[in-house]
Design a protein around this motif. Structure first.
Motif, PDB file in Angstrom:
ATOM      1  N   VAL A 129       0.867  -1.173   0.000  1.00 25.52           N
ATOM      2  CA  VAL A 129       0.000   0.000   0.000  1.00 25.52           C
ATOM      3  C   VAL A 129       0.907   1.227   0.000  1.00 25.52           C
ATOM      4  O   VAL A 129       1.798   1.351   0.845  1.00 25.52           O
ATOM      5  N   VAL A 130       0.702   2.110  -0.960  1.00 27.30           N
ATOM      6  CA  VAL A 130       1.527   3.309  -1.091  1.00 27.30           C
ATOM      7  C   VAL A 130       0.740   4.514  -0.596  1.00 27.30           C
ATOM      8  O   VAL A 130      -0.373   4.776  -1.066  1.00 27.30           O
ATOM      9  N   LYS A 131       1.322   5.246   0.348  1.00 26.70           N
ATOM     10  CA  LYS A 131       0.664   6.429   0.899  1.00 26.70           C
ATOM     11  C   LYS A 131       1.138   7.682   0.172  1.00 26.70           C
ATOM     12  O   LYS A 131       2.340   7.916   0.039  1.00 26.70           O
ATOM     13  N   ILE A 132       0.170   8.464  -0.279  1.00 28.67           N
ATOM     14  CA  ILE A 132       0.447   9.744  -0.927  1.00 28.67           C
ATOM     15  C   ILE A 132      -0.329  10.788  -0.141  1.00 28.67           C
ATOM     16  O   ILE A 132      -1.539  10.941  -0.317  1.00 28.67           O
ATOM     17  N   GLY A 133       0.346  11.443   0.772  1.00 26.35           N
ATOM     18  CA  GLY A 133      -0.353  12.294   1.728  1.00 26.35           C
ATOM     19  C   GLY A 133      -1.237  11.419   2.598  1.00 26.35           C
ATOM     20  O   GLY A 133      -0.790  10.449   3.200  1.00 26.35           O
TER      21      GLY A 133
ATOM     22  N   LEU B 124      10.219  10.173  -2.756  1.00 27.06           N
ATOM     23  CA  LEU B 124       8.799  10.375  -3.027  1.00 27.06           C
ATOM     24  C   LEU B 124       8.241   9.133  -3.714  1.00 27.06           C
ATOM     25  O   LEU B 124       8.980   8.375  -4.364  1.00 27.06           O
ATOM     26  N   PRO B 125       6.940   8.891  -3.611  1.00 25.84           N
ATOM     27  CA  PRO B 125       6.339   7.821  -4.419  1.00 25.84           C
ATOM     28  C   PRO B 125       6.587   8.081  -5.906  1.00 25.84           C
ATOM     29  O   PRO B 125       6.617   9.233  -6.352  1.00 25.84           O
ATOM     30  N   ILE B 126       6.750   7.009  -6.659  1.00 29.70           N
ATOM     31  CA  ILE B 126       7.019   7.089  -8.091  1.00 29.70           C
ATOM     32  C   ILE B 126       5.925   6.339  -8.851  1.00 29.70           C
ATOM     33  O   ILE B 126       5.658   5.171  -8.554  1.00 29.70           O
ATOM     34  N   ASN B 127       5.321   7.012  -9.816  1.00 28.94           N
ATOM     35  CA  ASN B 127       4.384   6.347 -10.715  1.00 28.94           C
ATOM     36  C   ASN B 127       5.063   6.159 -12.058  1.00 28.94           C
ATOM     37  O   ASN B 127       5.438   7.136 -12.717  1.00 28.94           O
TER      38      ASN B 127
ATOM     39  N   ILE C 244       5.939   2.587  -5.048  1.00 28.26           N
ATOM     40  CA  ILE C 244       5.897   2.503  -6.505  1.00 28.26           C
ATOM     41  C   ILE C 244       4.481   2.207  -6.977  1.00 28.26           C
ATOM     42  O   ILE C 244       3.803   1.331  -6.433  1.00 28.26           O
ATOM     43  N   LEU C 245       4.043   2.940  -7.985  1.00 30.46           N
ATOM     44  CA  LEU C 245       2.825   2.619  -8.717  1.00 30.46           C
ATOM     45  C   LEU C 245       3.214   2.275 -10.146  1.00 30.46           C
ATOM     46  O   LEU C 245       4.133   2.880 -10.714  1.00 30.46           O
ATOM     47  N   ILE C 246       2.502   1.318 -10.726  1.00 26.67           N
ATOM     48  CA  ILE C 246       2.729   0.929 -12.117  1.00 26.67           C
ATOM     49  C   ILE C 246       1.462   1.215 -12.917  1.00 26.67           C
ATOM     50  O   ILE C 246       0.369   0.787 -12.539  1.00 26.67           O
TER      51      ILE C 246
ATOM     52  N   PRO D 283       0.844  -1.393  -6.284  1.00 25.71           N
ATOM     53  CA  PRO D 283      -0.454  -0.935  -6.774  1.00 25.71           C
ATOM     54  C   PRO D 283      -0.451  -0.683  -8.283  1.00 25.71           C
ATOM     55  O   PRO D 283       0.531  -0.192  -8.840  1.00 25.71           O
ATOM     56  N   LEU D 284      -1.579  -1.015  -8.899  1.00 27.23           N
ATOM     57  CA  LEU D 284      -1.735  -0.857 -10.343  1.00 27.23           C
ATOM     58  C   LEU D 284      -2.671   0.296 -10.661  1.00 27.23           C
ATOM     59  O   LEU D 284      -3.699   0.483 -10.009  1.00 27.23           O
ATOM     60  N   VAL D 285      -2.300   1.044 -11.685  1.00 26.03           N
ATOM     61  CA  VAL D 285      -3.106   2.148 -12.177  1.00 26.03           C
ATOM     62  C   VAL D 285      -3.435   1.864 -13.634  1.00 26.03           C
ATOM     63  O   VAL D 285      -2.598   1.336 -14.373  1.00 26.03           O
ATOM     64  N   PHE D 286      -4.647   2.219 -14.047  1.00 24.19           N
ATOM     65  CA  PHE D 286      -4.992   2.101 -15.466  1.00 24.19           C
ATOM     66  C   PHE D 286      -5.231   3.488 -16.028  1.00 24.19           C
ATOM     67  O   PHE D 286      -6.073   4.239 -15.542  1.00 24.19           O
ATOM     68  N   ASP D 287      -4.467   3.828 -17.057  1.00 28.47           N
ATOM     69  CA  ASP D 287      -4.611   5.100 -17.746  1.00 28.47           C
ATOM     70  C   ASP D 287      -5.648   4.936 -18.855  1.00 28.47           C
ATOM     71  O   ASP D 287      -5.347   4.468 -19.952  1.00 28.47           O
TER      72      ASP D 287
END
Length: 276
Positions: free
Chosen positions: A7-11, A134-137, A164-166, A194-198
């Motif tokens: 789990v990646v925390k961003i703020g 910092l978190p990296i996407n 890390i986010l991918i 964590p996975l992100v979909f663009d």
């Protein structure tokens, strides 16, 4: 790397936790007024729908098709605008960096650094970004297989950065066309981040407009819903108050009206798959 997801925390936002996260905004900063209006609209909408929200816009789009294409206000002015939005609206900010010399200044403002798809193999840039802690996407390049993203992850973790986010954003399918292979999401999920979909860049038609990219925004809702059904942790969308007049990536951007209905559907799908 393993199957246990980080789990990646961003703020105050957790990506990879129980809730679906939205990353959204205009492709590039056009004016401070337009960018602020869009950010304010998105904040109000996501608060009403109770969706964690990260605002995205670029201070410079260095990977444009033509030298005549609009790139943005540049590093200093763009970061000033993004910082104002961050402070006035109290929302986390993501933007992309294109070269090593930008990273230090960008890290003073950004809550998460984005590595553009075309630069996902640029080792020095990735290591420099990772060193900020910092978190990296990372946007997976259109030319990269889902299996190969593990080497990008290794570059970041070699610097002691595990946040890390991918992001999946489509794969080259012949000339000037992209296709989404949803198997890639299942494959990359195994890396444990964590996975992100663009959803908007995935419908882009790169360079298909005689010096600019075109897009098929009508397919964005379908791909977004499919990605949430597969199990992504966040959805990335470029939006604009007048996409047909946007200075960058307008053909694949979503208009603000209609966004609420789409997000409500994504929330329902996300809840449904978590209850299975």
């Amino acid at each position: 790397m393993g199957s246990k997801k980080r789990v990646v925390k961003i703020g105050k936002i957790e990506v990879g936790g129980e809730r679906l996260v939205l990353i959204a905004g205009p492709c590039v900063i056009e004016t401070e007024e337009i960018t602020f209006r869009i950010a304010k609209f998105l904040k109000g909408l996501t608060e009403r729908l109770d969706i964690p929200f990260i605002f995205k816009s670029s201070y410079d789009k260095a990977n444009r098709t033509s030298v005549h294409s609009y790139r943005g206000p540049g590093l200093r002015e763009g970061l000033r605008i993004l910082n104002n939005i961050k402070e006035e609206l109290n929302i986390p900010i993501i933007s992309d960096v294109h070269c090593v010399r930008e990273v230090e200044e960008a890290a003073k403002v950004l809550d998460i650094i984005q590595i553009p798809a075309f630069l996902c193999r640029q080792t020095t840039l990735i290591l420099t970004a990772a060193d900020t802690k910092l978190p990296i996407n990372v946007k997976k390049g259109q030319f990269l297989s889902p299996w190969d993203i593990k080497y990008v992850i290794e570059k970041i973790t070699s610097r002691g950065n595990e946040d890390i986010l991918i992001t999946e954003r489509g794969t080259c399918f012949g000339y000037q066309n992209l296709v989404v292979d949803f198997r890639s999401l299942a494959i990359m999920k195994e890396f444990g981040y964590p996975l992100v979909f663009d959803a908007t860049h995935s419908v882009q038609l790169p360079g298909a407009g005689q010096g600019r990219s075109l897009g098929q925004r009508e397919f964005v809702p379908h791909l977004a819903r499919a990605s949430v059904a597969v199990g992504v942790d966040a959805v990335f969308m470029e939006v604009h108050e007048a996409p047909d007049h946007a200075l960058c990536d307008g053909p694949n951007a979503l208009p603000l009206d209609g966004l609420e209905q789409l997000l409500r559907g994504l929330i329902s799908i996300h809840k449904a798959i978590r209850d299975v």
